[in-house]
Design a protein around this motif. Structure first.
Motif, short mmCIF file in Angstrom:
data_model
loop_
_atom_site.label_atom_id
_atom_site.label_comp_id
_atom_site.label_asym_id
_atom_site.label_seq_id
_atom_site.Cartn_x
_atom_site.Cartn_y
_atom_site.Cartn_z
N ARG A 145 0.84 -1.20 0.00
CA ARG A 145 0.00 0.00 0.00
C ARG A 145 0.87 1.26 0.00
O ARG A 145 0.63 2.20 -0.75
CB ARG A 145 -0.92 0.02 1.22
CG ARG A 145 -2.03 -1.04 1.20
CD ARG A 145 -2.88 -0.91 2.44
NE ARG A 145 -3.72 0.29 2.38
CZ ARG A 145 -4.30 0.85 3.43
NH1 ARG A 145 -4.08 0.34 4.66
NH2 ARG A 145 -5.06 1.92 3.29
N GLN A 147 3.95 1.50 -1.01
CA GLN A 147 4.67 1.61 -2.29
C GLN A 147 3.78 2.15 -3.40
O GLN A 147 4.27 2.73 -4.37
CB GLN A 147 5.22 0.24 -2.70
CG GLN A 147 6.35 -0.26 -1.81
CD GLN A 147 6.77 -1.67 -2.16
OE1 GLN A 147 6.12 -2.37 -2.94
NE2 GLN A 147 7.89 -2.13 -1.57
N ASN A 148 2.47 1.95 -3.27
CA ASN A 148 1.53 2.41 -4.29
C ASN A 148 0.73 3.63 -3.83
O ASN A 148 -0.30 3.97 -4.43
CB ASN A 148 0.57 1.27 -4.66
CG ASN A 148 1.23 0.19 -5.47
OD1 ASN A 148 1.26 0.23 -6.69
ND2 ASN A 148 1.80 -0.80 -4.78
N GLU A 150 -0.25 7.58 -3.04
CA GLU A 150 -0.16 8.86 -3.73
C GLU A 150 0.14 9.95 -2.71
O GLU A 150 -0.23 9.83 -1.54
CB GLU A 150 -1.48 9.18 -4.46
CG GLU A 150 -1.82 8.19 -5.57
CD GLU A 150 -3.14 8.52 -6.25
OE1 GLU A 150 -3.82 9.45 -5.76
OE2 GLU A 150 -3.48 7.85 -7.24
N ARG A 255 -4.29 -4.67 -9.49
CA ARG A 255 -2.97 -4.10 -9.79
C ARG A 255 -1.88 -5.17 -9.77
O ARG A 255 -0.84 -5.04 -10.40
CB ARG A 255 -2.59 -3.02 -8.77
CG ARG A 255 -3.43 -1.77 -8.79
CD ARG A 255 -2.81 -0.75 -7.83
NE ARG A 255 -3.70 0.38 -7.60
CZ ARG A 255 -3.37 1.45 -6.89
NH1 ARG A 255 -2.15 1.52 -6.34
NH2 ARG A 255 -4.22 2.42 -6.70
#
Length: 446
Positions: A145, A147-148, A150, A255
């Motif tokens: 989470r 690493q992905n 925003e 993803r």
């Protein structure tokens, strides 16, 4: 041709080679006759220049050519006849080089060392026993989470874990120092990517603020002119951003290749990957302990030519890792940064080669394919990866080398005492990393 071989060290040989004068003189005369056919000199037709004129004009250069060819050819013949196994190129120097006298030259070369393996019996090897738990999977999902995540701009004061976008310039006293400035740099507070004390002083900063930070470079800092020095940084904060983590939902699962968005499949895939990673960490930790024991039990003299080859390879890897570009001249990187680690790698390579030879280890195409299939599991289209590897002889050779190394380590492990130790997933990964770094550190101190 007369050859004498002198052993000047366990891995160095000095070869003296004599070539009869007639062999050199005849070759020079033949080369001059060929040269005369194409010589153009004022006052003579092509091919009609007298030999004494040709010899006077071209004799020295032709002799040098012939001598160079003779030294290369007779050197190869000598090492073949004497059964020598050179490690790298020789240093060749003519000693007697006069018309009418026997030609004599000396070649100094390194040979591969004779290895008589000593057992590692009595060595205790610690083998981690690891189980990937549901809690480990939960922790990995949180990592994914992050690493992905925003980054969303916020008008609040910066906190630990926030990202600040800054301009900064560093000073020693009143003078700015090279490499100490940047514009628009995105820094996550708490990432420990900057000098100790730098990030902590940005906590509480808001967009638009300017701050002056005081830090002290570590004593072992890589840039010697900064090591241990106190420095100030003038910093301008452009924005503060907070991390927005994605929801653990169907979109998140998709993803990572779980097309139907099934959470159970997603967790199973995560656990499978973590189990494979843990297995690799265990293998690497065991392997490093075995190789360390092998080196300690078998001190051998390593040819400098092989060390230089390994050093050059490590330089190229470093240049690639740091994105220095294909045109970067790796000779600019000092040998001292890589030499001792390269020496350790060469030593291990020579010892493993002897283990493989003494146990007559081998790997056929079936074994290579099985290994490639194992490696290909982590790719989206495993069959494509397998076909690519099996159709490339160079890649197959690399895989075969890896298989033989594994087999050699297994053979050595039979000589050791193996102690199983329960570890968590994180402990196993950390232990393998620490073991690898410790191995490199010992090589550097050797």
């Amino acid at each position: 041709m007369q050859v004498s071989v002198e052993t000047t060290s366990p891995i160095e040989r000095r070869i003296t080679i004599q070539v009869p004068a007639a062999d050199i003189d005849e070759a020079v005369s033949a080369r001059l006759k060929d040269t005369a056919k194409n010589v153009r000199l004022n006052g003579f037709r092509q091919g009609r220049v007298p030999m004494d004129v040709v010899r006077q004009r071209y004799g020295a250069s032709v002799r040098n050519e012939v001598v160079g060819e003779v030294m290369r050819e007779r050197y190869v013949r000598a090492i073949t006849d004497e059964g020598l196994n050179p490690a790298g190129f020789p240093k060749i120097e003519p000693k007697i080089n006069e018309a009418g006298k026997d030609f004599e030259f000396v070649a100094v070369m390194e040979v591969y060392p004779q290895v008589e393996l000593s057992s590692i019996e009595g060595t205790e090897v610690e083998r981690p026993v690891v189980s990937v738990t549901d809690a480990d999977v939960d922790e990995m999902i949180e990592t994914l989470r992050k690493q992905n995540a925003e980054w969303k701009e916020d008008d609040k004061a910066a906190e630990d874990g926030d990202q600040v976008t800054i301009d900064f310039q560093g000073f020693l006293g009143d003078e700015p120092f090279e490499g100490g400035s940047a514009e628009g740099h995105a820094l996550v507070i708490g990432s420990n990517s900057f000098i100790p004390g730098f990030e902590e002083q940005l906590i509480g900063a808001k967009a638009g603020e300017e701050k002056t930070l005081t830090v002290t470079f570590p004593e072992d800092y890589q840039a010697e002119h900064l090591a241990g020095k106190e420095a100030t940084f003038k910093v301008k904060v452009h924005k503060v951003s907070t991390q927005a983590l994605p929801e653990v939902d169907q979109n998140f699962f998709e993803r990572f290749g779980i097309e139907d968005g099934d959470e159970a499949k997603f967790r199973a895939e995560i656990k499978k990957n973590m189990t494979r990673e843990a297995s690799q960490a265990v293998d690497n930790r065991v392997k490093q302990q075995v190789l360390d024991a092998l080196k300690k039990a078998n001190e051998i003299t390593v040819p400098s030519a092989l060390v230089q080859q390994e050093t050059d390879g490590m330089k190229r890897q470093a240049a690639q890792q740091f994105g220095l570009g294909e045109d970067f001249d790796v000779s600019q990187l000092p040998n001292e940064l890589f030499e001792e680690q390269a020496r350790g790698r060469v030593q291990v390579g020579l010892l493993l080669a002897e283990v493989i030879k003494s146990h007559e280890l081998d790997a056929d195409d079936a074994a290579i394919k099985a290994k490639v299939e194992e490696l290909a599991e982590q790719y989206q289209d495993p069959s494509e990866v397998v076909d690519y590897y099996m159709g490339n002889d160079e890649l197959k050779t690399q895989v075969k080398s890896a298989i033989l190394e594994e087999k050699a380590v297994d053979k050595l492990l039979e000589q050791a005492t193996v102690k199983d130790v329960e570890m968590t997933y994180q402990q196993a990964l950390a232990a393998a990393q620490q073991q690898a770094e410790q191995g490199e550190g010992e090589e550097s101190e050797a």
